[in-house]
Design an enzyme around this catalytic site. Structure first.
Site, mmCIF file in Angstrom:
data_model
loop_
_atom_site.group_PDB
_atom_site.id
_atom_site.type_symbol
_atom_site.label_atom_id
_atom_site.label_comp_id
_atom_site.label_asym_id
_atom_site.label_seq_id
_atom_site.Cartn_x
_atom_site.Cartn_y
_atom_site.Cartn_z
ATOM 1 C CE1 TYR A 33 0.215 1.998 4.374
ATOM 2 C CE2 TYR A 33 0.997 -0.139 4.601
ATOM 3 C CZ TYR A 33 1.062 0.952 5.130
ATOM 4 O OH TYR A 33 1.528 1.323 6.088
ATOM 5 C CE LYS A 147 3.228 3.153 3.095
ATOM 6 N NZ LYS A 147 3.766 3.471 4.501
ATOM 7 C CD GLU A 179 10.122 1.854 10.288
ATOM 8 O OE1 GLU A 179 10.377 2.601 9.516
ATOM 9 O OE2 GLU A 179 10.020 0.639 9.999
ATOM 10 C CG LEU A 204 8.528 2.415 4.392
ATOM 11 C CD1 LEU A 204 8.492 1.320 3.359
ATOM 12 C CD2 LEU A 204 6.936 2.746 4.524
#
Length: 283
Positions: A33, A147, A179, A204
């Site tokens: 996505y 992702k 993250e 990411l």
């Protein structure tokens, strides 16, 4: 009036939107996505999202359901259909429906779903107050650079944060921050250096991250892309996160410890100004 959403070639009211119960996104989280911001009815930094979408599909040997140009045309039509001035567009591609089998189907027909959400992305009240985070163990899989829609671990981290009275969670692996649950994480050292983890399979590579780091370099900030520990977070002059939905957001408390003066720091505030200025110019 309900939103108009896009599902596999059709623009339909959200209550009529359906995909097969055999869709591999539903059964295996076999999907990817992207989320693009919309300001003044215009897509922001969308090309980067399209490039990353293609990369994610390539990494999973997933055929594209449409060209980037066709997808962008759908995005723009959704903006018009829903009279979206400010907010975001969510885009999801799955490998499509097939009888349940762990092996990929030989000739998949990928599914493409898009919808809009209205949201204040510029005048967001939390930009002034900042957010609090807790640190939790990073239990995600080893390919966080893709992702995917497999987001249960980040959801669990977010709920741990809420149960602790915080806004979000920073994920930690081997003592170092990877993250946030849905954003990239940064600290600013006492000498003004911006520190964020280097790009690799562990995080990411955020589209907003790239833009913000480019702006920071343009304005002569010192940047270090390296591992940083939880202890460094506690001693930092300030901290912040970046994402397509929050832009640059100050972090004012980590694990209950106040960061700086307990308000979004000057570096985070300035970088947010630069990013919003760039986004408005693009819009």
């Amino acid at each position: 009036m309900s939103r108009i959403v896009y599902v596999n070639g059709e623009f339909v009211p959200e209550e009529d939107a359906k995909v097969s119960v055999f869709d591999r996104g539903f059964m295996f989280a076999d999907g990817v996505y992207e989320v693009s911001s919309v300001i003044r009815g215009k897509l922001i930094d969308n090309e980067g999202h399209m490039v990353r979408l293609q990369r994610s599909m390539n990494e999973l040997d997933m055929p594209a359901p449409a060209t980037n140009e066709e997808i962008e045309a759908i995005q723009k039509q959704l903006i018009e259909n829903n009279d979206l001035d400010e907010g975001l567009i969510y885009l999801q591609v799955t490998r499509g429906p097939a009888d349940r089998d762990f092996a990929y189907p030989k000739e998949p027909k990928p599914s493409l779903v898009l919808f809009t959400q209205k949201k204040n992305v510029i005048d967001n009240p939390i930009a002034e107050t900042g957010i609090s985070v807790i640190t939790v163990e990073d239990i995600r899989w080893a390919r966080r650079d893709i992702k995917t829609v497999g987001l249960l671990a980040p959801c669990m981290a977010k709920m741990q944060a809420k149960a602790a009275g915080a806004d979000d969670a920073w994920l930690v692996e081997d003592g170092s921050v990877t993250e946030g649950s849905s954003n990239n994480a940064y600290i600013v050292t006492k000498d003004g250096t911006i520190v964020t983890r280097y790009v690799g399979n562990q995080i990411l590579n955020g589209i907003t991250r790239r833009a913000v780091l480019a702006l920071a370099k343009e304005h002569d900030y010192n940047i270090e892309e390296r591992l940083f520990s939880v202890e460094e977070c506690y001693e930092a002059a300030e901290a912040f996160v970046t994402s397509a939905t929050m832009f640059v957001q100050g972090v004012v408390k980590i694990d209950g410890k106040q960061i700086g003066d307990g308000k979004p720091g000057p570096v985070a505030k300035k970088l947010r100004e630069y990013y919003v200025e760039m986004a408005l110019a693009e819009a």
